[in-house]
Scaffold this active site. Structure first.
Site, PDB file in Angstrom:
ATOM      1  N   ARG A 114       0.889  -1.177   0.000  1.00 28.35           N
ATOM      2  CA  ARG A 114       0.000   0.000   0.000  1.00 28.35           C
ATOM      3  C   ARG A 114       0.917   1.214   0.000  1.00 28.35           C
ATOM      4  O   ARG A 114       1.699   1.417   0.937  1.00 28.35           O
ATOM      5  CB  ARG A 114      -0.914   0.015   1.221  1.00 28.35           C
ATOM      6  N   HIS A 141      -7.571   0.903  -6.310  1.00 28.07           N
ATOM      7  CA  HIS A 141      -7.737   0.077  -5.098  1.00 28.07           C
ATOM      8  C   HIS A 141      -8.461  -1.216  -5.510  1.00 28.07           C
ATOM      9  O   HIS A 141      -9.618  -1.445  -5.170  1.00 28.07           O
ATOM     10  CB  HIS A 141      -8.550   0.853  -4.060  1.00 28.07           C
ATOM     11  N   GLN A 144     -10.390  -3.745  -3.055  1.00 26.12           N
ATOM     12  CA  GLN A 144     -11.696  -3.309  -2.562  1.00 26.12           C
ATOM     13  C   GLN A 144     -12.808  -3.686  -3.545  1.00 26.12           C
ATOM     14  O   GLN A 144     -13.917  -4.033  -3.148  1.00 26.12           O
ATOM     15  CB  GLN A 144     -11.693  -1.790  -2.335  1.00 26.12           C
ATOM     16  N   ASP A 229     -17.107   7.700  -1.563  1.00 20.93           N
ATOM     17  CA  ASP A 229     -15.854   7.553  -0.823  1.00 20.93           C
ATOM     18  C   ASP A 229     -15.527   8.918  -0.227  1.00 20.93           C
ATOM     19  O   ASP A 229     -16.183   9.921  -0.579  1.00 20.93           O
ATOM     20  CB  ASP A 229     -14.750   7.075  -1.796  1.00 20.93           C
ATOM     21  N   CYS A 269     -16.298   2.116   0.799  1.00 21.53           N
ATOM     22  CA  CYS A 269     -15.175   1.235   1.163  1.00 21.53           C
ATOM     23  C   CYS A 269     -14.759   1.386   2.619  1.00 21.53           C
ATOM     24  O   CYS A 269     -14.111   0.492   3.168  1.00 21.53           O
ATOM     25  CB  CYS A 269     -13.992   1.485   0.235  1.00 21.53           C
ATOM     26  N   ARG A 297     -13.767  -8.174   2.382  1.00 21.27           N
ATOM     27  CA  ARG A 297     -12.345  -7.994   2.078  1.00 21.27           C
ATOM     28  C   ARG A 297     -11.588  -9.272   2.452  1.00 21.27           C
ATOM     29  O   ARG A 297     -10.691  -9.701   1.725  1.00 21.27           O
ATOM     30  CB  ARG A 297     -11.770  -6.803   2.875  1.00 21.27           C
TER      31      ARG A 297
HETATM   32  N1  NVA Z   1      -9.844   6.954  -1.457  1.00 22.11           N
HETATM   33  C1  NVA Z   1      -9.459   6.523  -0.133  1.00 22.11           C
HETATM   34  C2  NVA Z   1      -9.723   5.069   0.041  1.00 22.11           C
HETATM   35  C3  NVA Z   1      -9.394   4.556   1.438  1.00 22.11           C
HETATM   36  C4  NVA Z   1      -9.605   3.070   1.581  1.00 22.11           C
HETATM   37  C5  NVA Z   1      -7.998   6.846   0.110  1.00 22.11           C
HETATM   38  O1  NVA Z   1      -7.190   6.634  -0.793  1.00 22.11           O
HETATM   39  O2  NVA Z   1      -7.674   7.338   1.194  1.00 22.11           O
HETATM   40  N1   CP Z   2     -11.239   0.194   2.663  1.00 21.67           N
HETATM   41  C1   CP Z   2      -9.963   0.090   3.074  1.00 21.67           C
HETATM   42  O1   CP Z   2      -9.057  -0.175   2.305  1.00 21.67           O
HETATM   43  O2   CP Z   2      -9.788   0.282   4.397  1.00 21.67           O
HETATM   44  P1   CP Z   2      -8.411   0.459   5.165  1.00 21.67           P
HETATM   45  O3   CP Z   2      -7.829   1.788   4.736  1.00 21.67           O
HETATM   46  O4   CP Z   2      -8.792   0.453   6.615  1.00 21.67           O
HETATM   47  O5   CP Z   2      -7.497  -0.662   4.812  1.00 21.67           O
END
Ligand code: NVA
Ligand code: CP
Length: 311
Positions: A114, A141, A144, A229, A269, A297
């Protein structure tokens, strides 16, 4: 002849960096397998296809769901997961990603990353001798979407031909929804404020499957699934105030949900900000499936790990 000091791994290794690393058929099989694995888990069946396998997880951004679902998934499969953060590994002190990829992949069976720049995940994959899974980048992502689509299929059956509405930022989640629309054959209407549209690269890839509008009411009318989101993603914290203003008409409210079909679902998500991108009565209401979506997930990623690691 001397080999180059740093050489990319040329072996054919299957990675999961974006949904488009899967064919439509593979995507559908993973969804079905995730549903099966969920039933097995709920029955208390022990199933350990990854005994003695190790997953190394690099987190350069925060996470609750991604970390816990991968860690639990590996434990349930009889394997093990290692959490690595830049704070306490050499990654945070500038060790090249190529070197880290070669070392980590020589000791483990799979890497998950990540991070911010998608190119970093690509570089990791290029130099890794084991599969690399994208646990979120600034661009996409994909994990997800495995869970979101599993949730839809469980609740409503096939999504082909359905109308799905994305409300809000044209961000990493939106880009993965665009890929899913193309692969699974649904129509994605993206309602976003001017200046917050998805990236051109993703628009070009998915043109036939999507529509972009600033008219959020029309976008939600007759929809089967409404998804949103956060307005400011990880790494955009400083833009929070500007974004709150830009997105103020893009909150998913009961009024917007009422324009959708009677049996429309709501997904997010998570983590969510009640009172910003979604009102509390929608996310905690009868059409919301966010808790199944979060649990899935675990099951969807177990299906993915099995797909990538079991011959
Ligand atoms: N768009 C959000 C998704 C978090 C799971 C981010 O990138 O922070
Ligand atoms: N939806 C998601 O990826 O959650 P986290 O940021 O908690 O991993």
């Amino acid at each position: 002849m001397n080999a180059p000091a740093i050489q990319a791994n040329r072996n054919k290794v299957r990675h999961f960096l974006t949904l488009t690393d899967l064919s439509s058929g593979e995507f559908r099989s993973l969804i079905n397998r995730a549903i099966e694995l969920k039933a097995m888990q709920h029955r208390g069946e022990i199933f350990e296809p990854l005994k003695n396998k190790v997953l190394a997880m690099i987190f350069e951004k925060s996470s609750t769901r991604t970390r816990v679902s991968f860690e639990s998934g590996m434990a349930q499969f009889g394997g093990h997961a290692i959490f690595l953060s830049p704070r306490d590994t050499q990654l945070g002190r500038g060790e090249p990603i190529q070197d880290s990829a070669r070392v980590l992949s020589s000791m483990t069976d799979c890497l998950m990353v990540r991070t911010f720049e998608h190119e970093k995940a690509e570089l990791l994959a290029e130099y890794s001798s084991v599969p690399v899974i994208n646990g979120l980048t600034d661009d996409v992502h994909p994990c997800q979407l495995l869970a979101d689509m599993q949730t839809w299929f469980e609740q409503r059956g096939d999504i082909r031909g359905k109308r799905v509405t994305w409300v809000g930022d044209g961000n990493n989640m939106c880009h993965s929804y665009m890929h899913a629309a193309r692969l699974l054959g649904f129509k994605l209407i993206i309602a976003c404020p001017e200046g917050f549209e998805p990236d051109e690269v993703f628009i070009d890839e998915t043109r036939d499957a999507i529509e972009i509008t600033q008219d959020v009411r029309t976008a939600c009318t007759g929809s089967d699934l409404i998804v949103t989101d956060v307005w400011a993603s990880m790494g955009q914290e400083e833009e929070q105030k500007v974004r709150e203003q830009a997105f103020s008409d893009f909150q998913v409210t009961p009024e917007l949900m009422a324009l959708a079909n009677e049996d429309a679902l709501f997904m997010h998500c998570l983590p969510a900000h009640r009172g910003e991108e979604v009102s509390a009565d929608v996310i905690d209401g009868r059409q919301s499936v966010v808790w199944d979506e979060a649990e899935n997930r675990l099951h969807a990623q177990k299906a993915l790990l099995e797909f990538l690691l079991v011959d």
